[in-house]
Design an enzyme around this catalytic site. Sequence first.
Site, PDB file in Angstrom:
ATOM      1  N   ASP A  68     -12.013  92.747  21.773  1.00 39.58           N
ATOM      2  CA  ASP A  68     -13.084  92.182  20.954  1.00 39.58           C
ATOM      3  C   ASP A  68     -13.673  90.979  21.693  1.00 39.58           C
ATOM      4  O   ASP A  68     -13.163  90.567  22.728  1.00 39.58           O
ATOM      5  CB  ASP A  68     -12.569  91.771  19.565  1.00 39.58           C
ATOM      6  CG  ASP A  68     -11.303  90.954  19.633  1.00 39.58           C
ATOM      7  OD1 ASP A  68     -11.209  90.075  20.520  1.00 39.58           O
ATOM      8  OD2 ASP A  68     -10.393  91.178  18.814  1.00 39.58           O
ATOM      9  N   ASP A 123     -15.096  86.999  21.395  1.00 39.84           N
ATOM     10  CA  ASP A 123     -15.114  85.776  20.609  1.00 39.84           C
ATOM     11  C   ASP A 123     -16.131  84.815  21.216  1.00 39.84           C
ATOM     12  O   ASP A 123     -16.234  84.712  22.440  1.00 39.84           O
ATOM     13  CB  ASP A 123     -13.730  85.124  20.616  1.00 39.84           C
ATOM     14  CG  ASP A 123     -12.653  86.093  20.140  1.00 39.84           C
ATOM     15  OD1 ASP A 123     -12.709  86.482  18.972  1.00 39.84           O
ATOM     16  OD2 ASP A 123     -11.801  86.492  20.958  1.00 39.84           O
ATOM     17  N   ASP A 151      -4.779  78.247  23.299  1.00 34.55           N
ATOM     18  CA  ASP A 151      -3.353  78.406  23.559  1.00 34.55           C
ATOM     19  C   ASP A 151      -2.976  78.470  25.038  1.00 34.55           C
ATOM     20  O   ASP A 151      -2.205  77.644  25.523  1.00 34.55           O
ATOM     21  CB  ASP A 151      -2.778  79.606  22.775  1.00 34.55           C
ATOM     22  CG  ASP A 151      -3.605  80.871  22.881  1.00 34.55           C
ATOM     23  OD1 ASP A 151      -4.580  80.887  23.665  1.00 34.55           O
ATOM     24  OD2 ASP A 151      -3.276  81.866  22.183  1.00 34.55           O
TER      25      ASP A 151
HETATM   26  P1  ATP Z   1      -7.006  89.866  22.212  1.00 33.89           P
HETATM   27  O1  ATP Z   1      -7.225  90.659  23.434  1.00 33.89           O
HETATM   28  O2  ATP Z   1      -5.745  90.198  21.511  1.00 33.89           O
HETATM   29  O3  ATP Z   1      -8.200  89.773  21.295  1.00 33.89           O
HETATM   30  P2  ATP Z   1      -7.515  87.062  22.533  1.00 33.89           P
HETATM   31  O4  ATP Z   1      -7.065  86.109  23.611  1.00 33.89           O
HETATM   32  O5  ATP Z   1      -8.988  87.270  22.422  1.00 33.89           O
HETATM   33  O6  ATP Z   1      -6.734  88.386  22.785  1.00 33.89           O
HETATM   34  P3  ATP Z   1      -7.600  86.335  19.767  1.00 33.89           P
HETATM   35  O7  ATP Z   1      -6.491  86.374  18.787  1.00 33.89           O
HETATM   36  O8  ATP Z   1      -8.750  87.247  19.606  1.00 33.89           O
HETATM   37  O9  ATP Z   1      -6.927  86.536  21.193  1.00 33.89           O
HETATM   38  O10 ATP Z   1      -8.091  84.828  19.835  1.00 33.89           O
HETATM   39  C1  ATP Z   1      -9.250  84.429  20.568  1.00 33.89           C
HETATM   40  C2  ATP Z   1      -8.999  83.131  21.299  1.00 33.89           C
HETATM   41  O11 ATP Z   1      -8.762  82.089  20.350  1.00 33.89           O
HETATM   42  C3  ATP Z   1      -7.781  83.114  22.201  1.00 33.89           C
HETATM   43  O12 ATP Z   1      -8.063  83.623  23.463  1.00 33.89           O
HETATM   44  C4  ATP Z   1      -7.447  81.649  22.239  1.00 33.89           C
HETATM   45  O13 ATP Z   1      -8.293  80.962  23.130  1.00 33.89           O
HETATM   46  C5  ATP Z   1      -7.774  81.186  20.846  1.00 33.89           C
HETATM   47  N1  ATP Z   1      -6.598  81.245  19.945  1.00 33.89           N
HETATM   48  C6  ATP Z   1      -6.255  82.261  19.116  1.00 33.89           C
HETATM   49  N2  ATP Z   1      -5.145  81.992  18.437  1.00 33.89           N
HETATM   50  C7  ATP Z   1      -4.760  80.759  18.815  1.00 33.89           C
HETATM   51  C8  ATP Z   1      -3.672  79.893  18.466  1.00 33.89           C
HETATM   52  N3  ATP Z   1      -2.751  80.279  17.585  1.00 33.89           N
HETATM   53  N4  ATP Z   1      -3.620  78.671  19.064  1.00 33.89           N
HETATM   54  C9  ATP Z   1      -4.560  78.278  19.958  1.00 33.89           C
HETATM   55  N5  ATP Z   1      -5.588  79.049  20.328  1.00 33.89           N
HETATM   56  C10 ATP Z   1      -5.703  80.268  19.787  1.00 33.89           C
HETATM   57 MG    MG Z   2      -9.990  88.393  20.962  1.00 34.79          MG
END
Ligand code: ATP
Ligand code: MG
Length: 444
Positions: free
Chosen positions: A73, A75, A147
Amino acid sequence: MLKRLFKLISPKGSNSNTTQQPIIIPRDQHNVSRKLISHAAIKVMRQLNDHGYEAYLVGGGVRDLLLGAHPKDFDVATNAKPEQVKSLFRGARIIGRRFKIVHVRFGREIIEVTTFRGHHEAARNEHGMVLRDNVYGSVQSDAVRRDFTVNALYYSLDGFAVHDFTGGIHDLEKRTLRIIGDATTRYQEDPVRMLRAVRFAAKLGFTIAPQTEAPIRPLADLLANIPPARLFEEVLKLFLAGSATATFHLLREYNLFGQLFPGTEAQLATGDPIAMALVEQCMCNTDKRIRAGKSITPAFIYAALLWPVQQAKLKQLQGSMPQGQAFAEAASQAVGQQLARTSIPKRFLIPMREIWDMQHRLTLRSGGRAFKLVEHPRFRAAYDFTLLREDAGEKLGGLGQWWTKFQSADEAERQTMVKSLKSGGGNSGRRRRGGRKKNTPKQG
Ligand code: ATP
Ligand code: MG
């Protein structure tokens, strides 16, 4: 591409991940192409830019594109406040309390838009957990609140450059997962970050940096403070991302699995070979199905994860009550214990229980029963579960194979199969007059 890039930008001897001066990687030195970004995400960024706001693609979208993978996805991060974002899009709604975010919907796709977080003393509970974090800031302050360094890379449509504030490009190149800031503090702020560390390490095949991994085992029990509903969502992300097998082993290695599935962990810890084989085989099948584009249901995964718990409880209850009642009681206890850790929404709990209950019914094949059973809406899942149990080493007298054959047989063959069950001493499954079952066969 990244190799060249790394040579270009790698600051000698620097591995601090709180650099405030960003490393800016221009368009001709990275492989994030607009063609690979969803139209919806581009539209959101353009609309924000057109209204004078900053907008960046961030998180998994940028990370996965840099790695040459397909993002799950997209963001977007912006300096527009949630209400301002909402006012710009028809299909937008604000969600979340702890962290307000805006979901902008375009057809079936949802773009998650977050406002840059700022530096402040966030409200915390007695465990150091952040309760609310709705103070806004700049892209720099936003970066250090994310994170992992590889999740804090920002791509903007203004010049199409990637902005790195925390050394994420260096870590991406080294295939290292590194938390931003002090690991202990960051896990205390949000213990789910420990699960995220394992999830990304497994999914990306990255090594967790020593200082990022060191506090995980000692702090694992902080997960007890996370609401069961949030942990359920995390479990889905852990096991439905195509790397369930690697994730399961890493979770166990870091003492995190027992935080999510205490009953299952207790059973695995006894050295029960069937329990281990069942869970491993389930994870392996899940990964294979995802790779093949087949559907996956959390009901099946939970059925497998909790089956060893149910079976252990059944053993304890056996003899103290009729077998059918013992089976149901063991199932209720296994589920009840699990709900204290992860919730299981009814839409998954009900089919999970049906898969379990049908394990016994699949042994009762005589008369017209087998013919009716194959038509049952839950037959396929229950049959797959029987196969899984047999693969794991449960001795079911060739039950799975019998059903495999029955499904491909024609009507006449099916009749013969059912008849030979009776003459061969197979389970008649007939009810005695009065409707009560005699010696309900052993379940499981
Ligand atoms: P995925 O491929 O699973 O979507 P993602 O890295 O995009 O991985 P998401 O859960 O969609 O993960 O979150 C988007 C972004 O928001 C992360 O990349 C990170 O920068 C931030 N983020 C999400 N959860 C947290 C958290 N618990 N603490 C700090 N930052 C977070
Ligand atoms: Mg994501």
